[in-house]
Design an enzyme around this catalytic site. Structure first.
Site, PDB file in Angstrom:
ATOM      1  N   GLU A 126      -7.747   3.086   7.693  1.00  0.00           N
ATOM      2  CA  GLU A 126      -7.462   4.501   7.457  1.00  0.00           C
ATOM      3  C   GLU A 126      -8.547   5.417   8.011  1.00  0.00           C
ATOM      4  OE1 GLU A 126      -8.390   5.234   2.867  1.00  0.00           O
ATOM      5  OE2 GLU A 126      -7.178   3.449   3.160  1.00  0.00           O
ATOM      6  N   HIS A 147     -16.152  -3.923   4.732  1.00  0.00           N
ATOM      7  CA  HIS A 147     -15.677  -2.568   5.010  1.00  0.00           C
ATOM      8  C   HIS A 147     -16.679  -1.932   5.977  1.00  0.00           C
ATOM      9  CE1 HIS A 147     -14.262   1.584   3.594  1.00  0.00           C
ATOM     10  NE2 HIS A 147     -15.289   1.801   4.371  1.00  0.00           N
ATOM     11  N   ARG A 172     -12.856  14.035   6.397  1.00  0.00           N
ATOM     12  CA  ARG A 172     -13.818  14.904   5.708  1.00  0.00           C
ATOM     13  C   ARG A 172     -15.235  14.405   6.002  1.00  0.00           C
ATOM     14  NH1 ARG A 172     -12.230  10.932   2.009  1.00  0.00           N
ATOM     15  NH2 ARG A 172     -14.021   9.694   1.315  1.00  0.00           N
ATOM     16  N   GLU A 229     -12.032   3.936   9.201  1.00  0.00           N
ATOM     17  CA  GLU A 229     -12.342   2.738   8.407  1.00  0.00           C
ATOM     18  C   GLU A 229     -11.668   1.495   8.961  1.00  0.00           C
ATOM     19  OE1 GLU A 229     -12.687   4.872   4.003  1.00  0.00           O
ATOM     20  OE2 GLU A 229     -11.320   3.191   4.293  1.00  0.00           O
ATOM     21  N   ARG A 256     -26.185   5.019  -4.518  1.00  0.00           N
ATOM     22  CA  ARG A 256     -25.677   6.125  -5.325  1.00  0.00           C
ATOM     23  C   ARG A 256     -26.158   5.958  -6.755  1.00  0.00           C
ATOM     24  NH1 ARG A 256     -19.516   7.379  -3.323  1.00  0.00           N
ATOM     25  NH2 ARG A 256     -19.836   6.912  -1.107  1.00  0.00           N
ATOM     26  N   GLY A 278      -8.331   5.437  -2.791  1.00  0.00           N
ATOM     27  CA  GLY A 278      -9.106   4.894  -3.899  1.00  0.00           C
ATOM     28  C   GLY A 278      -8.433   3.725  -4.594  1.00  0.00           C
ATOM     29  N   LYS A 301       0.839  -1.208   0.000  1.00  0.00           N
ATOM     30  CA  LYS A 301       0.000   0.000   0.000  1.00  0.00           C
ATOM     31  C   LYS A 301       0.867   1.249   0.000  1.00  0.00           C
ATOM     32  CE  LYS A 301      -4.095  -1.763   2.380  1.00  0.00           C
ATOM     33  NZ  LYS A 301      -5.047  -1.529   3.500  1.00  0.00           N
TER      34      LYS A 301
HETATM   35  C1  MV4 Z   1      -7.050  -4.047   2.244  1.00  0.00           C
HETATM   36  C2  MV4 Z   1      -7.744  -5.164   1.701  1.00  0.00           C
HETATM   37  C3  MV4 Z   1      -7.362  -6.412   2.127  1.00  0.00           C
HETATM   38  N1  MV4 Z   1      -6.344  -6.563   3.006  1.00  0.00           N
HETATM   39  N2  MV4 Z   1      -6.057  -4.255   3.132  1.00  0.00           N
HETATM   40  C4  MV4 Z   1      -8.918  -0.776  -0.663  1.00  0.00           C
HETATM   41  C5  MV4 Z   1      -8.734   0.715  -0.664  1.00  0.00           C
HETATM   42  C6  MV4 Z   1      -8.233   1.078   0.676  1.00  0.00           C
HETATM   43  N3  MV4 Z   1      -9.205   1.929   1.324  1.00  0.00           N
HETATM   44  C7  MV4 Z   1      -8.018  -0.201   1.414  1.00  0.00           C
HETATM   45  N4  MV4 Z   1      -8.465  -1.265   0.582  1.00  0.00           N
HETATM   46  C8  MV4 Z   1      -8.282  -2.575   0.938  1.00  0.00           C
HETATM   47  N5  MV4 Z   1      -7.337  -2.799   1.874  1.00  0.00           N
HETATM   48  C9  MV4 Z   1      -5.711  -5.473   3.475  1.00  0.00           C
HETATM   49  N6  MV4 Z   1      -4.698  -5.656   4.329  1.00  0.00           N
HETATM   50  C10 MV4 Z   1      -8.759  -4.919   0.785  1.00  0.00           C
HETATM   51  C11 MV4 Z   1      -9.017  -3.625   0.382  1.00  0.00           C
HETATM   52  C12 MV4 Z   1     -10.084  -3.480  -0.562  1.00  0.00           C
HETATM   53  C13 MV4 Z   1     -11.253  -2.831  -0.230  1.00  0.00           C
HETATM   54  C14 MV4 Z   1     -11.420  -2.267   1.015  1.00  0.00           C
HETATM   55  C15 MV4 Z   1     -12.582  -1.643   1.351  1.00  0.00           C
HETATM   56  C16 MV4 Z   1     -13.591  -1.573   0.416  1.00  0.00           C
HETATM   57  C17 MV4 Z   1     -13.433  -2.086  -0.843  1.00  0.00           C
HETATM   58  C18 MV4 Z   1     -12.277  -2.729  -1.175  1.00  0.00           C
HETATM   59  C19 MV4 Z   1     -12.124  -3.279  -2.448  1.00  0.00           C
HETATM   60  C20 MV4 Z   1     -10.971  -3.892  -2.776  1.00  0.00           C
HETATM   61  C21 MV4 Z   1      -9.936  -4.000  -1.834  1.00  0.00           C
END
Ligand code: MV4
Length: 449
Positions: free
Chosen positions: A288, A208, A292, A275, A338, A164, A158
């Protein structure tokens, strides 16, 4: 309280803020780009100022032009909405140095939390669980490979400055890890001028779940419960809801407590979202903070009765929150969908143009936040969201029924929209039973072609 504020945004969120100001007796100044000239919502502001051409970098993202407009209009504060400059700590600092209140968090907290590696560090120090991963930034291939072999694949690279999904790479073996490190870092360098990356264990099919928080400048911070935003397509949310379905009460309480612990450690105030990823065992991990107001904030407004925009304005003016934690009661269930001007027949590419028919749903428990009208032309320059449709009901099943009914009432012609996909989702049994995760849309619809 402020007498006059400016909205540094466009579309439905500009209208949402204008409405809050009207109800609070605050004069409100709107700004617009040439692409938004004559948009119907602008006439609801006390004044509207053109800030430049359609290109966002020359209008809604242009700090000197926005500050000039604010000084000409003699406003005391600026609400940034979401997107554009809303998470730009530099903009918040410029506002402060120009003696204009930024209606958002302190710039120090924005800067710290905006860097995901720093936010991760803060969470660890505050005793909030993060996804197992690197101690800090990855400084060498060897270090990454050694850590991956210790944690086990898959891992996720990451970008510290990421957002995004940009600068993110999944790796299932050493070779993919090495190439992923280089490409994630390059992508982040290009997008954010910061190529630094860190590594986490990849959580498979997570949910999420995010917690809404709000605080004032007197040290009061409260959480307003959670939203489940698992239904996404290519990092664009499609459906959000509260409460998160099938989340045990003890886990839910623990997530909200963790969110509060984290924002307290950051000396946060204003509205924010913490989040988390929730895995199949209902273990949750901080990922994260969004510093906002978010698109989906009305989901929380419906179940708590709190007006988040008004509260943001109050706390920016130095007032105390109008409630305490014990005043917050989560009531019923809410959904948001949405409605985007996108064409399902062409892989959801943007479908701007003139709306010829615009028939909105209504009745009990329905809220529509939109700046669009019949005859309105959706410009091609900005994001494609044209409306947010929300429902509130005593429980989730009744909210599903209400959303199905509202989606059936919603009739749009002239532009293609995501309405057909949303109607399908609300008929899907797995979704209706609350068995959702972040891979649901791709697994269920996208692979069909
Ligand atoms: C992750 C994950 C799986 N494992 N972290 C996507 C964007 C960012 N906000 C964090 N994200 C993710 N982090 C770990 N360690 C999967 C995602 C992710 C995701 C997270 C939330 C909502 C939609 C998503 C779609 C794809 C991947």
């Amino acid at each position: 309280m402020f007498q006059r504020i400016m909205v540094a945004n466009r579309g439905e969120i500009a209208l949402r803020i204008i409405r809050a100001c009207r109800e609070m007796g605050i004069e409100v100044v709107a700004v617009y780009s040439e692409a938004d000239r004559g948009a119907p919502y602008l006439s609801l502001a006390n004044q509207a100022i053109c800030i430049g051409p359609a290109l966002a970098s020359e209008s809604y993202l242009n700090i000197p032009r926005l500050i000039s407009a604010a000084e000409i209009a003699d406003v005391q504060a600026i609400h940034p909405g979401y997107g554009f400059l809303s998470e730009n700590a530099h903009f918040a600092e410029v506002c402060q140095s120009c003696k204009i209140e930024f209606i958002g968090p302190p710039h120090e907290a924005m800067r710290q939390l905006g860097n995901k590696n720093e936010a991760r560090k803060l969470a660890k120090n505050a005793g909030v669980k993060v996804v197992p991963g690197s101690e800090g930034l990855i400084t060498s291939e060897e270090e990454a490979v050694a850590l991956a072999s210790q944690m086990g694949y898959p891992v996720l690279i990451k970008a510290s400055a990421g957002g995004g999904g940009r600068g993110m790479r999944v790796a299932h073996n050493d070779i993919a890890l090495k190439t992923g490190l280089a490409s994630a870092s390059q992508e982040a360098e290009n997008a954010f001028k910061d190529g630094s990356v860190y590594m986490e264990k990849y959580i498979e099919q997570p949910r999420h779940v995010e917690v809404q928080v709000i605080g004032d400048q007197h040290g009061n911070l409260v959480h307003l419960w959670e939203r489940d935003c698992s239904l996404q397509r290519r990092h664009q949310k499609l459906v959000e809801e509260s409460p998160a379905p099938n989340l045990p009460p003890s886990v839910r309480e623990a997530i909200c407590a963790a969110a509060l612990k984290l924002v307290k450690a950051a000396n946060y105030y204003s509205a924010g979202t913490v989040e988390f990823l929730v895995d199949k065992n209902n273990d949750f991990y901080f990922i994260e903070v969004n510093t906002r107001i978010q698109v989906e904030h009305p989901v929380t407004e419906l179940v708590t009765g709190v007006d988040l925009i008004k509260e943001m304005i109050r706390v920016a003016a130095g007032e105390k929150l109008s409630f305490t934690q014990k005043d917050i009661v989560h009531r019923g269930a809410s959904f948001e969908v949405r409605v985007n001007a996108e064409d399902p027949a062409h892989n959801y590419r943007p479908s701007p143009g003139k709306i010829t028919k615009w028939q909105l749903p209504g009745g009990p428990g329905v809220r529509v936040d939109t700046h669009a009208t019949a005859g309105y032309t959706v410009p091609s320059n900005y994001d494609s969201m044209v409306a947010k449709l929300l429902v509130h009901a005593p429980d989730r099943m009744q909210a599903v029924a209400r959303m199905r009914r509202a989606l059936a009432e919603f009739q749009v012609e002239g532009i293609a929209t995501t309405l057909p996909l949303l109607r399908e989702i609300f008929q899907n049994m797995a979704f209706v039973e609350g068995r959702v995760d972040t891979t649901f849309i791709e697994r269920t619809y996208y692979n069909k072609g």
